[in-house]
Each structure stands twice: as C-alpha cells, then as structure tokens.
Design an enzyme around this catalytic site. Structure first.
Site, short mmCIF file in Angstrom:
data_model
loop_
_atom_site.label_atom_id
_atom_site.label_comp_id
_atom_site.label_asym_id
_atom_site.label_seq_id
_atom_site.Cartn_x
_atom_site.Cartn_y
_atom_site.Cartn_z
N CYS A 84 0.86 -1.18 0.00
CA CYS A 84 0.00 0.00 0.00
C CYS A 84 0.90 1.23 0.00
CB CYS A 84 -0.87 -0.03 1.25
SG CYS A 84 -1.88 1.44 1.45
N CYS A 197 -0.94 3.79 -6.44
CA CYS A 197 -1.85 3.21 -5.44
C CYS A 197 -2.07 1.79 -5.91
CB CYS A 197 -3.18 3.97 -5.43
SG CYS A 197 -4.49 3.11 -4.52
N1 DGL Z 1 -4.14 0.66 -1.84
C1 DGL Z 1 -3.71 1.79 -1.17
C2 DGL Z 1 -2.52 2.51 -1.78
O1 DGL Z 1 -1.70 1.90 -2.42
C3 DGL Z 1 -4.69 2.69 -0.46
C4 DGL Z 1 -6.07 2.85 -0.96
C5 DGL Z 1 -6.96 3.53 0.08
O2 DGL Z 1 -7.28 2.87 1.06
O3 DGL Z 1 -7.29 4.71 -0.06
O4 DGL Z 1 -2.34 3.68 -1.59
#
Ligand code: DGL
Length: 277
Positions: A84, A197
C-alpha cells in the site's frame, strides 16, 4: 536493521504477511507467490479502516500499527509487506520505530523508473490524496525527478470502485471510472504515468487503453516483489520446502461478515477467504 541481524529470532517456516486497506495488495502477493511458490502467505485487508487515502498520516499510522500488531500476534510473520503506497509513505518510518524487531518492505511510488523512462519529462502520478500530499513523495521527486514536470492526480473514486464494484462492473463502467484522471493526464501531455496506489493495478488495461500506446504506465509490483526475494535470500529466510505450503489466506478487519466481493477476489487469486481478524 539488516535482515541478517534478525535471522536468529526468525523462523523460516513463518508466513509472509501482506497488508493493505483492502484488496490492492493482492496483485503484489500474486507476483511474490509466483516467484517464491514454497512460501506461506497471509493477507490482511484492513476493511475496517478502508479507505486510507483521505486519512491523516497519524490516522493511517494508527490503523496500520493495529493491523501489524494483530498479524504479529496471530501469525508471527517473518516479513511484513506493506502493499500500500498510502501506508508506506505515511507510516513506514514510524512503524519501523514502533516494531524494531520486525522486517518491513514498503511500496512507494515508482518515480525513479518513471523519470528514467520519460522522454518529454512530463510524468503523471495517480495516487490517493494522502500519497499525493505526502512529504515522502516530494522527497522522491526531488531526488529522482527534479528535472521533470509532475502532474499529481488523486483518484479516490477509483479506489472505492476497485474495492467494492470491480467484479460486478461492466467494461464501460471500468472505462468510465478512469476517464476523468485520464483526461487530466492527456491534457497535460504526459508520456509516463505512475500507478501510485496498489488498487489501480486492477484497471491497468483500461487506463492504458484510454491513454493510448504512447503513454507508458509504471507500477512498483516487480520492484517490491524483487525486494522481498532479496530479503529472503540475504536473510537466509526462505522456507524449506519440506511440506507443501498452505494456500494464501485472506483475512479482513471489521466486524461485519465479509461482503460478496471478497469471495470473488479470493477465488480469482486462488486464495482462501479465512474470515475476520
Ligand atoms: N491501496 C492503497 C494505496 O496503495 C490505499 C487505498 C486507500 O485505502 O485509499 O495507496
């Protein structure tokens, strides 16, 4: 702390834990699983705190620290992969201080390869609001892309769409959800877009189709995966294949029973939906 210093306190047989606010990190787990098929994996989707993107760094840190503590208590993983960007740019430094005995691999926007690739030095970054505004991102840009013009576009609706509607959506709906971001990048004439993301990897094909052949999309899946393999090797942490690994297990935070989409994700990635944590 180098992985080798921790070797004695670690069990090769322990699983590798992947963490994200939701399903974004699953393609990252898939990459590592393909390249290290003897490992055991657990995946923690922090559904109870989803989404991370609109949260402050303190809030993201609190959420991720809770997830790390839960996974630590339940599985004692030999390695934590923060699959993440938001968690990594907002909280990784503090997590390393808070859990000095644990090994973390973070996921950060692939600015360095993007700057190397871009010919016209105009780079788009598609990320959550937290990542877009993170000092960590400013630092990456200063270090690796100071000669480039950076166009930062937040995509909160895309995160939500992937988490909640991806499998039920029509091809048109998938194109529609990326249309606004694509339009901004097109208007700015970028030749490279960083998918910063992890949720956005699911819509790679749609974003690519809309942006056109000439624009390259870059993400960090391979970089993160290779770093995991490197730590397994240098730390002598590879699991001995004395028995078959168990299928990766998907756990969710929160109190409600898992919504239907999580069974689809589990099925798609051939992992086991294992309940709440
Ligand atoms: N998947 C996450 C990222 O890479 C975060 C998405 C979220 O929860 O807003 O930033």
């Amino acid at each position: 702390m180098p992985a080798t210093n921790l070797r004695n306190s670690l069990d090769n047989q322990a699983p590798i834990a992947f963490l994200d606010s939701g399903v974004g990190g699953l393609p990252y787990l898939q990459w590592v699983r393909q390249h290290a098929p003897d490992e055991n994996f657990v995946y923690f989707a922090d559904r109870g705190h989803f989404p991370y993107g609109p949260k402050t760094p303190d809030e993201v840190f609190a959420a991720v620290a809770e997830g790390v503590a839960k996974c630590g208590a339940a599985f004692d993983p030999k390695l934590f992969v923060l699959a993440c960007n938001t968690a990594s740019v907002s909280a990784l430094e503090r997590l390393r201080l808070e859990f000095p005995e644990k090994i973390f691999v973070g996921t950060v926007p692939a600015i360095k390869p993007a700057a190397r690739y871009s010919r016209n030095k105009r780079i788009g970054i598609l990320a959550t609001s937290a990542t877009i505004h993170a000092h960590y991102l400013d630092g990456l840009i200063e270090r690796f892309a100071s000669s480039c013009t950076i166009i930062r576009v937040p995509g909160p609706d895309i995160v939500n769409f992937v988490e909640k509607k991806f499998f039920a959506a029509t091809p048109e709906e998938r194109l529609l959800v990326v249309a606004e971001a694509v339009e901004k990048f097109r208007a700015e004439g970028v030749d490279t877009v960083v998918l910063a993301c992890t949720h956005f990897l699911y819509l790679h094909n749609e974003i690519h189709a809309e942006l056109g052949e000439d624009v390259r999309l870059i993400d960090s899946r391979e970089g993160v995966g290779k770093r995991v393999l490197e730590i397994l090797d240098t730390g002598d942490l590879r699991r001995l294949p004395s028995s078959r690994p168990f299928p990766p297990r998907l756990y969710l935070s929160g109190t409600q029973p898992p919504e239907a989409q999580y069974a689809f994700f589990a099925d798609y990635f051939k992992i086991e939906l294992s309940g709440l944590l």
